[in-house]
Design a protein around this motif. Structure first.
Motif: not given
Ligand SMILES: NC(=O)c1ccc[n+]([C@@H]2O[C@H](COP(=O)([O-])OP(=O)(O)OC[C@H]3O[C@@H](n4cnc5c(N)ncnc54)[C@H](OP(=O)(O)O)[C@@H]3O)[C@@H](O)[C@H]2O)c1
Length: 343
Positions: A20-21, A23-26
């Protein structure tokens, strides 16, 4: 530069939170997911980690096909705590020339408890041009890497004492189980003795890492018996209810002894209902250092951050088995992940 290609090896509680972390990162993309749990294999990763959407990545139990096809830059390995169990898994990743960040506690500093496996893994990693790191919040940061950093302004050091106290009610269920929360005192002692529950793993590794950083040759590492913390009143977390008189969790102490003196003392306390949560580091030396983080750093949130934040440092590092003491000072990756990669 292309996005960093990440694979998950282990999609349990920690692996899912890492997913999840990421997936939120560019600047980073998940390309494959490995797990052996029957209920996960063949399912979409999105379903396994509790998203309301599919990710188009099927969880697989066969690494060779997955890694040959998806060519990850890094694998986030989150399966279990001891190197004798994780060695074959990590070796199978390294053989693909893929770097590893693992939450395997013993891997954080395996040279005293598993020296042969550590050497083999280092040789294998160098042969395949891969870097391997064991990290997390503890071991990996609070009771070792941070402590080492805090010794930097000292001219002399007599003794180091580190204490972590946390309320396990806010931690993931596998953690609450391994600290024996909810068991009767008899069950707790039996399960610790028979190793059905492990307690916290990593204090020996943290003591050894600190001593190594200071070039202290310890006479021995003294592991004190794991003690239950008994609940005075009934306490509960979302999943576990602890009756008064039962174990709410545990307290463990591990000490580094040099020339007959205790020079490193790590005191770990995790139990449901702990009222004051904190992390302290006391360096008795010149100058003395007294540091307190209050409330303590949340273990699961901190572990996910450590694992993700170490990705670029591991990609940038030379091949081989490394520890937190060998890598540049850890820091957050708040921007696009690619900004931290040296090209
Ligand atoms: N260093 C730190 O600070 C830190 C912090 C947090 C966690 N940890 C450690 O990280 C590890 C993972 O924690 P967790 O809470 O996520 O555990 P978990 O929920 O039990 O997840 C582990 C996952 O890995 C799978 N697995 C086990 N053996 C495997 C294998 N050979 N190949 C592929 N998958 C395998 C498990 O499947 P089954 O369920 O079928 O076994 C499970 O799905 C634990 O050892 C934990 O102690 C370290």
């Amino acid at each position: 530069m292309e996005k960093v290609r990440a694979a998950l090896y282990g999609v349990g509680v920690i692996g899912s939170m890492v997913a999840k972390s990421l997936l939120e990162k560019e600047g980073v993309t998940i390309v494959s997911a490995i797990d052996i749990a029957k209920e996960k294999v063949g399912k979409d990763l999105g379903d396994i980690i509790g998203l309301q959407k599919k990710l188009g990545i099927k969880v697989s139990n066969t690494i060779d096909e997955q890694f040959s096809r998806t060519k990850p830059d890094i694998a986030i390995h989150t399966t279990s705590s001891f190197l004798k169990d994780t060695y074959p898994q990590i070796a199978s990743i390294v053989k693909h020339g893929v770097n590893v960040v693992s939450t395997c506690e013993e891997l954080s500093y395996p040279y005293t408890t598993e020296p042969k496996l550590a050497e083999e893994l280092d040789t294998l990693a160098k042969k395949h041009d891969a870097t391997v790191l064991g990290t997390g919040i503890n071991p990996g940061f609070l009771m070792d890497a941070l402590v080492i950093i805090l010794t930097a302004p000292c001219q002399k050091i007599e003794k180091i004492e580190v204490t972590r106290v946390m309320n396990a009610a806010t931690r993931r269920l596998p953690f609450q189980r391994k600290i024996g929360a909810g068991l009767t005192v008899g069950e707790f002692k039996r399960k610790i003795e028979s190793k059905q529950i492990t307690g916290h793993v990593g204090l020996e590794q943290s003591v050894a890492m600190i001593a190594d950083a200071l070039a202290w040759k310890l006479d021995r590492i003294k592991v004190e018996p794991v003690e239950p913390v008994i609940a005075k009143n009934a306490v509960e977390s979302e999943a576990i209810r602890v009756k008064a008189g039962n174990a709410a969790g545990l307290r463990q102490k591990v000490k580094g002894v040099m020339r007959g003196r205790e020079v490193v003392i790590l005191d770990f306390q995790a139990y449901i209902g702990a009222e004051e949560e904190y992390d302290t580091v006391t360096v008795k030396g010149v100058p003395p250092i007294n540091q307190k983080i209050s409330p303590c750093v949340h273990g699961d949130v901190g572990t996910i951050a450590m694992v993700v934040n170490m990705i670029p440092k591991v990609i940038n590092a030379p091949p081989g088995l490394l520890t937190m003491k060998d890598l540049p000072i850890p820091s957050a990756t708040v921007e696009d992940m690619r900004k931290y990669i040296i090209t």
